[in-house]
Design a protein around this motif. Structure first.
Motif, PDB file in Angstrom:
ATOM      1  N   THR A  25       0.839  -1.191   0.000  1.00  0.00           N
ATOM      2  CA  THR A  25       0.000   0.000   0.000  1.00  0.00           C
ATOM      3  C   THR A  25       0.880   1.249   0.000  1.00  0.00           C
ATOM      4  O   THR A  25       2.056   1.195   0.379  1.00  0.00           O
ATOM      5  CB  THR A  25      -0.901   0.013   1.250  1.00  0.00           C
ATOM      6  OG1 THR A  25      -0.063   0.108   2.405  1.00  0.00           O
ATOM      7  CG2 THR A  25      -1.749  -1.248   1.331  1.00  0.00           C
ATOM      8  N   PRO A  26       0.325   2.363  -0.414  1.00  0.00           N
ATOM      9  CA  PRO A  26       1.108   3.608  -0.377  1.00  0.00           C
ATOM     10  C   PRO A  26       1.559   3.966   1.042  1.00  0.00           C
ATOM     11  O   PRO A  26       2.655   4.503   1.224  1.00  0.00           O
ATOM     12  CB  PRO A  26       0.143   4.650  -0.927  1.00  0.00           C
ATOM     13  CG  PRO A  26      -0.826   3.890  -1.759  1.00  0.00           C
ATOM     14  CD  PRO A  26      -0.952   2.544  -1.103  1.00  0.00           C
ATOM     15  N   GLU A  27       0.723   3.654   2.033  1.00  0.00           N
ATOM     16  CA  GLU A  27       1.098   3.947   3.415  1.00  0.00           C
ATOM     17  C   GLU A  27       2.319   3.139   3.830  1.00  0.00           C
ATOM     18  O   GLU A  27       3.201   3.635   4.541  1.00  0.00           O
ATOM     19  CB  GLU A  27      -0.069   3.655   4.374  1.00  0.00           C
ATOM     20  CG  GLU A  27      -1.257   4.568   4.195  1.00  0.00           C
ATOM     21  CD  GLU A  27      -2.166   4.123   3.053  1.00  0.00           C
ATOM     22  OE1 GLU A  27      -2.093   2.959   2.626  1.00  0.00           O
ATOM     23  OE2 GLU A  27      -2.933   4.972   2.566  1.00  0.00           O
ATOM     24  N   PHE A  28       2.380   1.873   3.380  1.00  0.00           N
ATOM     25  CA  PHE A  28       3.520   1.026   3.715  1.00  0.00           C
ATOM     26  C   PHE A  28       4.800   1.578   3.088  1.00  0.00           C
ATOM     27  O   PHE A  28       5.842   1.656   3.736  1.00  0.00           O
ATOM     28  CB  PHE A  28       3.295  -0.411   3.238  1.00  0.00           C
ATOM     29  CG  PHE A  28       4.547  -1.236   3.290  1.00  0.00           C
ATOM     30  CD1 PHE A  28       5.017  -1.711   4.497  1.00  0.00           C
ATOM     31  CD2 PHE A  28       5.259  -1.503   2.141  1.00  0.00           C
ATOM     32  CE1 PHE A  28       6.181  -2.445   4.549  1.00  0.00           C
ATOM     33  CE2 PHE A  28       6.426  -2.242   2.184  1.00  0.00           C
ATOM     34  CZ  PHE A  28       6.885  -2.713   3.398  1.00  0.00           C
ATOM     35  N   VAL A  29       4.719   1.971   1.822  1.00  0.00           N
ATOM     36  CA  VAL A  29       5.898   2.484   1.123  1.00  0.00           C
ATOM     37  C   VAL A  29       6.387   3.777   1.778  1.00  0.00           C
ATOM     38  O   VAL A  29       7.590   3.964   1.979  1.00  0.00           O
ATOM     39  CB  VAL A  29       5.576   2.704  -0.373  1.00  0.00           C
ATOM     40  CG1 VAL A  29       6.726   3.387  -1.079  1.00  0.00           C
ATOM     41  CG2 VAL A  29       5.240   1.382  -1.044  1.00  0.00           C
ATOM     42  N   ILE A  30       5.458   4.646   2.142  1.00  0.00           N
ATOM     43  CA  ILE A  30       5.836   5.892   2.804  1.00  0.00           C
ATOM     44  C   ILE A  30       6.462   5.600   4.168  1.00  0.00           C
ATOM     45  O   ILE A  30       7.480   6.190   4.535  1.00  0.00           O
ATOM     46  CB  ILE A  30       4.615   6.822   2.937  1.00  0.00           C
ATOM     47  CG1 ILE A  30       4.210   7.325   1.550  1.00  0.00           C
ATOM     48  CG2 ILE A  30       4.906   7.990   3.879  1.00  0.00           C
ATOM     49  CD1 ILE A  30       2.898   8.064   1.529  1.00  0.00           C
TER      50      ILE A  30
END
Length: 89
Positions: free
Chosen positions: A2-7
């Motif tokens: 997810t984008p949250e994980f990557v961030i």
């Protein structure tokens, strides 16, 4: 992923880089200020007088902080490798 994980993962990596650079940068800053004060008091404006003490002190700081730095890098790398199956999902 997810984008949250990557961030979050990127944030962790950047925090680790900053934490690892902090001892050497702090020592370099302190030595630079002391040498600058000495240069201002004596009015000697030689560039090598600021460069060489900073390099020597930063190298000593690196040697002193190296066990802690290695422990942090190993822990981060181990966590990344252990969690690869979760990252792929």
């Amino acid at each position: 992923m997810t984008p949250e994980f990557v961030i979050g993962f990127g944030r962790q990596a950047i925090e680790l880089c900053l934490m690892m650079a902090l001892p050497m940068l702090g020592v370099g800053l302190c030595v630079g200020v002391v040498v600058s004060i000495i240069q201002a008091a004596t009015q000697i404006q030689e560039q090598t007088l600021t460069f060489i003490p900073k390099i020597i002190c930063m190298f000593i700081a690196l040697l002193v902080a190296l066990p802690w730095l290695m422990e942090r890098m190993i822990t981060f790398t181990r966590d990344v490798f252990i969690n690869i199956p979760q990252y792929v999902q």
